[in-house]
Structures are given as structure tokens and as C-alpha cells.
Design a protein around this motif. Structure first.
Motif, mmCIF file in Angstrom:
data_model
loop_
_atom_site.group_PDB
_atom_site.id
_atom_site.type_symbol
_atom_site.label_atom_id
_atom_site.label_comp_id
_atom_site.label_asym_id
_atom_site.label_seq_id
_atom_site.Cartn_x
_atom_site.Cartn_y
_atom_site.Cartn_z
ATOM 1 N N ALA A 351 0.834 -1.206 0.000
ATOM 2 C CA ALA A 351 0.000 0.000 0.000
ATOM 3 C C ALA A 351 0.868 1.256 0.000
ATOM 4 O O ALA A 351 0.581 2.230 -0.710
ATOM 5 C CB ALA A 351 -0.920 -0.004 1.214
ATOM 6 N N LEU A 352 1.942 1.240 0.793
ATOM 7 C CA LEU A 352 2.842 2.394 0.864
ATOM 8 C C LEU A 352 3.464 2.678 -0.502
ATOM 9 O O LEU A 352 3.524 3.833 -0.947
ATOM 10 C CB LEU A 352 3.934 2.136 1.903
ATOM 11 C CG LEU A 352 4.985 3.236 2.095
ATOM 12 C CD1 LEU A 352 4.337 4.546 2.513
ATOM 13 C CD2 LEU A 352 6.026 2.810 3.124
ATOM 14 N N LYS A 353 3.907 1.636 -1.186
ATOM 15 C CA LYS A 353 4.489 1.806 -2.523
ATOM 16 C C LYS A 353 3.461 2.381 -3.498
ATOM 17 O O LYS A 353 3.793 3.209 -4.357
ATOM 18 C CB LYS A 353 5.016 0.467 -3.042
ATOM 19 C CG LYS A 353 6.273 -0.017 -2.332
ATOM 20 C CD LYS A 353 6.721 -1.368 -2.886
ATOM 21 C CE LYS A 353 8.003 -1.843 -2.224
ATOM 22 N NZ LYS A 353 8.416 -3.185 -2.716
ATOM 23 N N LYS A 354 2.204 1.939 -3.358
ATOM 24 C CA LYS A 354 1.137 2.442 -4.239
ATOM 25 C C LYS A 354 0.901 3.931 -3.997
ATOM 26 O O LYS A 354 0.795 4.718 -4.947
ATOM 27 C CB LYS A 354 -0.154 1.660 -3.983
ATOM 28 C CG LYS A 354 -1.313 2.057 -4.901
ATOM 29 C CD LYS A 354 -2.614 1.377 -4.511
ATOM 30 C CE LYS A 354 -3.228 2.049 -3.294
ATOM 31 N NZ LYS A 354 -4.587 1.541 -2.972
ATOM 32 N N TYR A 355 0.859 4.350 -2.718
ATOM 33 C CA TYR A 355 0.646 5.763 -2.393
ATOM 34 C C TYR A 355 1.815 6.619 -2.891
ATOM 35 O O TYR A 355 1.612 7.739 -3.366
ATOM 36 C CB TYR A 355 0.474 5.945 -0.881
ATOM 37 C CG TYR A 355 -0.736 5.249 -0.303
ATOM 38 C CD1 TYR A 355 -1.955 5.248 -0.977
ATOM 39 C CD2 TYR A 355 -0.665 4.579 0.924
ATOM 40 C CE1 TYR A 355 -3.069 4.605 -0.451
ATOM 41 C CE2 TYR A 355 -1.776 3.937 1.463
ATOM 42 C CZ TYR A 355 -2.969 3.945 0.763
ATOM 43 O OH TYR A 355 -4.064 3.307 1.290
#
Length: 397
Positions: A351-355
Motif C-alpha cells: 500500500a505504501l508503494k502504491k501511495y
């Protein structure tokens, strides 16, 4: 999604805020006195051999650091029989970095003039294309036209050009016209400098806000609004037609623009080291000389199944937004709430990489350590928001 770019003044500074659906995603603040981009006739005050650098005075009492390692070619204005930089030399230099804390401003001999479509550079020859559009057919066609205009069958000029990303959607005529204008301006600066005395300012770039407008991705914006008539007129003079079409002058004297968009509140919260989350958790963002440390806390969160993961996911999204808003850079270490399951950790990292990808502010995910600390990094791009507003304000709790 409604996107709006707001330009106004707050606490004596020009502030630009980018809103997506009324949520502020980006804050840019112009420094009251910004020397970056100025070109001066400087005088070498000292050469420090063990540091491989020189110190050049550009105004009375203002000295700049000049790297001899990074600057192999120098723009001497006095007669020379050697290429070495010596005390007393008169040189044409450009300010590449502002003074910061105890460090002086940095000067370079690599002069550049930036236009809307083209950048003229003194340390290159020929025409190159921005990496993002280097294979674009229209850019390659423009490259050929510029080479034919300035280089083929003619004496090699002492400069080169870089075609910027937005030339992919630009007509040929304004790009060629701008290149000719920049070439004339460069030749005028270098020609006149030979006859002028030290400490003369030869070039003053446009205000930062005009440069910001030039670099906007206009296709993503619905509206640009400002309450500053001078900025409105400057944009009308220098910005592209696409910018002018979306630019609106706000003239309501009863409700100032900064109040309409709650910019005082946004700024106050962004300068506060504690950031509350909707779940009841919060982030604590501590900026130090070496790195930025971020701690994620459960706070007032109601503890249920998966509540730690949900708070971490919310914190990850807010963290990415805060890094951009605060203009944080260097090493950023994040201590999320401990998760028991490996699958939950993987979900958080994903999720962090996506954000990070969605926000597109230059954040790089490095790794998660064995202690569960997430390592991020971001290239320095000017002062942080806290450094710009370092006025000893009290922290909210």
C-alpha cells in the motif's frame, strides 16, 4: 476529481497550494529573498586547494562557494594565460543553491537560461531532449530544426539546448522563437559582461511563482486562481495559453482567498509535528540534522481486529502526503505500529508503494529493516516548510 491551484500571500510570502477535491496535496512557498538563478560578475576572493574550491564574492560582503571539481570550464572576464582560477579573477557565475544555515550560497560556471519550452546551457553543445520525451516524434523533429537553425554549416555557438517535456505538445514556431530569444539573451549577457565591473548583476530570473506555473501539468487542472493582480498579469505575459485559459483573478475583498481555502489552518497543522488521523491514531514527525523520524501511534484508536493494520494503512497514505507538503528530504525512517502477521506487513508495504507512486513527489522506498522500521529517501528540493517558517511557533498537542 476537481483540481485547483491557489496562489495567494500568507505571512508575507507567496504561497501556492494544489487541491484535489478540497484536500491540499502540495504547498510551495516562495522565499522573500531568493538568489537562485541570478547571474553575477563575481571576483575570486580565495582559492582553497585542499577543498578544491574557490570563494567568489558576488556582492559586497556576500561570498559564494565555487567547486573546482564540478566546474572544469570557467567563464573568465579578465585576460588570462592559464585556465586555473586565481585570486582576483573576474568571472561570470550563476547562483545554483541558496545559502543555508552556516553554509554560503553555491555558484556555478555552468550558466543556464530557462524558458517555457527550452533550456539554454553554457556547458553543452547541440540539442538534447528531456528523458521523458526523448523518443517522441515531434520532439525529434524539433531537435532537427534547432540543429539546422543553430549548428549546421555555422560556427559552433558556446551553448546548447535542452528541449523540455512540454515541447511534445507544443507547436514548432513558439519553440524555435523562444530558442532564438534565449540565444540572443545569452549572447547579450556574455558580451556586456566583458565591459562591466565586478558585483554587477547580469540576469534576474522570473519570480518563482511564474516558473511554477510554467511547470504545471495543465491538463490535470480545472482552475488556477489568484488574488494577486501582479501575479495575474505576469502569468498573462509569460505563461502558456493553456495556463491563461484556466487562470482566474479572485477579487472578493470581504473574504480573502487564503481564508476561503483555510490556508492558515493547513499551514499551522503542517508545521505541527503531530498529525492526527481519522481513526484516532496519529503521526509524530521529528526533523533532525541527520534524518527525519516518523512514529505511528495508536492514540485514541478503538482497538478491534485488524485495527492496527487499518491505522497503519491510513498512516501510510497520510505520511506520503505530509512528506510532499513539508518538503522533507534525505533519510526518512518510519516506525509503524507493530504487526504480528507477515502477510499484514506485506500488505502495508504494498500500500505504501502504491501511495508513493500515486503522489509522484520523488519519494523512494528503500526497505523494511529487521526491526520493522521502514526506510524512505527523497532528493533535496529546497528548504523544508519548517525552515521557511522558522519563527519559534508553539506546537499544538
Amino acid at each position: 476529481m476537481k483540481t485547483r491551484y491557489v496562489i495567494t500571500h500568507l505571512q508575507g510570502r507567496c504561497v501556492c497550494a494544489l487541491f484535489y477535491d478540497n484536500v491540499c496535496r502540495e504547498l510551495k512557498v516562495a522565499e522573500p529573498e531568493n538568489m537562485t538563478g541570478r547571474i553575477y560578475i563575481g571576483r575570486v576572493e580565495n582559492v582553497v586547494k585542499n577543498l578544491n574550491c574557490a570563494f567568489i564574492e558576488i556582492e559586497k560582503g556576500i561570498k559564494c562557494y565555487y567547486s573546482l571539481e564540478e566546474n572544469k570550464k570557467h567563464f573568465f572576464l579578465n585576460p588570462k594565460n592559464t585556465e586555473k582560477v586565481c585570486i582576483g579573477d573576474s568571472m561570470l557565475v550563476q547562483i545554483s543553491r541558496e545559502a543555508f544555515k552556516t553554509k554560503p550560497a553555491t555558484a556555478t560556471g555552468k550558466l543556464s537560461l530557462t524558458g517555457e519550452y527550452v533550456v539554454l546551457v553554457s556547458d553543452g553543445t547541440g540539442v538534447s531532449v528531456s528523458g521523458k520525451v526523448k523518443k517522441h516524434p515531434h520532439c525529434l523533429e524539433l531537435k532537427e530544426k534547432l540543429e539546422e537553425t543553430f549548428y549546421k554549416g555555422k560556427p559552433l555557438p558556446a551553448f546548447g539546448f535542452i528541449l523540455r517535456t512540454n515541447t511534445a505538445e507544443a507547436d514548432s514556431a513558439p519553440v524555435l522563437a523562444e530558442a532564438k530569444k534565449l540565444a540572443e539573451q545569452f549572447q547579450e549577457i556574455t558580451g556586456q559582461a566583458k565591459y562591466l565591473k565586478a558585483f554587477t548583476k547580469m540576469y534576474e530570473p522570473l519570480p518563482p511563482v511564474v516558473e511554477w506555473l510554467k511547470n504545471l501539468r495543465i491538463s490535470d487542472l480545472d482552475e488556477i486562481v489568484t488574488d494577486d493582480r501582479e501575479i495575474y498579469e505576469l502569468a498573462g505575459q509569460y505563461a502558456a495559453e493553456a495556463v491563461k485559459e484556466k487562470l482566474r483573478l479572485y477579487e472578493d475583498e470581504l473574504l480573502p482567498l487564503y481564508k476561503l481555502y483555510s490556508l492558515e489552518t493547513i499551514l499551522s497543522r503542517t508545521l505541527n509535528k503531530k498529525v492526527w488521523l481519522k481513526s484516532g491514531g496519529y503521526l509524530v514527525i521529528e526533523q533532525t540534522e541527520a534524518l527525519t523520524a516518523v512514529d505511528v501511534n495508536s492514540g485514541k484508536m478503538v482497538k478491534k481486529k485488524d485495527s492496527f493494520l487499518k491505522t497503519n494503512l491510513e498512516a501510510a497514505e497520510e505520511l506520503v502526503r505530509q512528506i510532499g507538503l513539508r518538503n522533507l528530504s534525505g533519510m526518512i525512517i518510519v516506525d509503524f505500529i507493530n504487526l504480528k502477521e507477515k502477510a499484514e506487513e506485506e500488505q502495508l508495504v504494498s500500500a505504501l508503494k502504491k501511495y508513493i507512486q500515486q503522489e509522484n513527489t520523488g519519494i523512494v522506498y528503500v526497505d523494511m529493516t529487521r526491526l520493522g522500521l521502514v526506510e524512505l529517501t527523497r532528493k533535496k528540493n529546497g528548504k523544508t516548510l519548517r525552515e521557511l517558517f522558522a519563527d519559534g511557533r508553539k506546537e499544538e498537542v
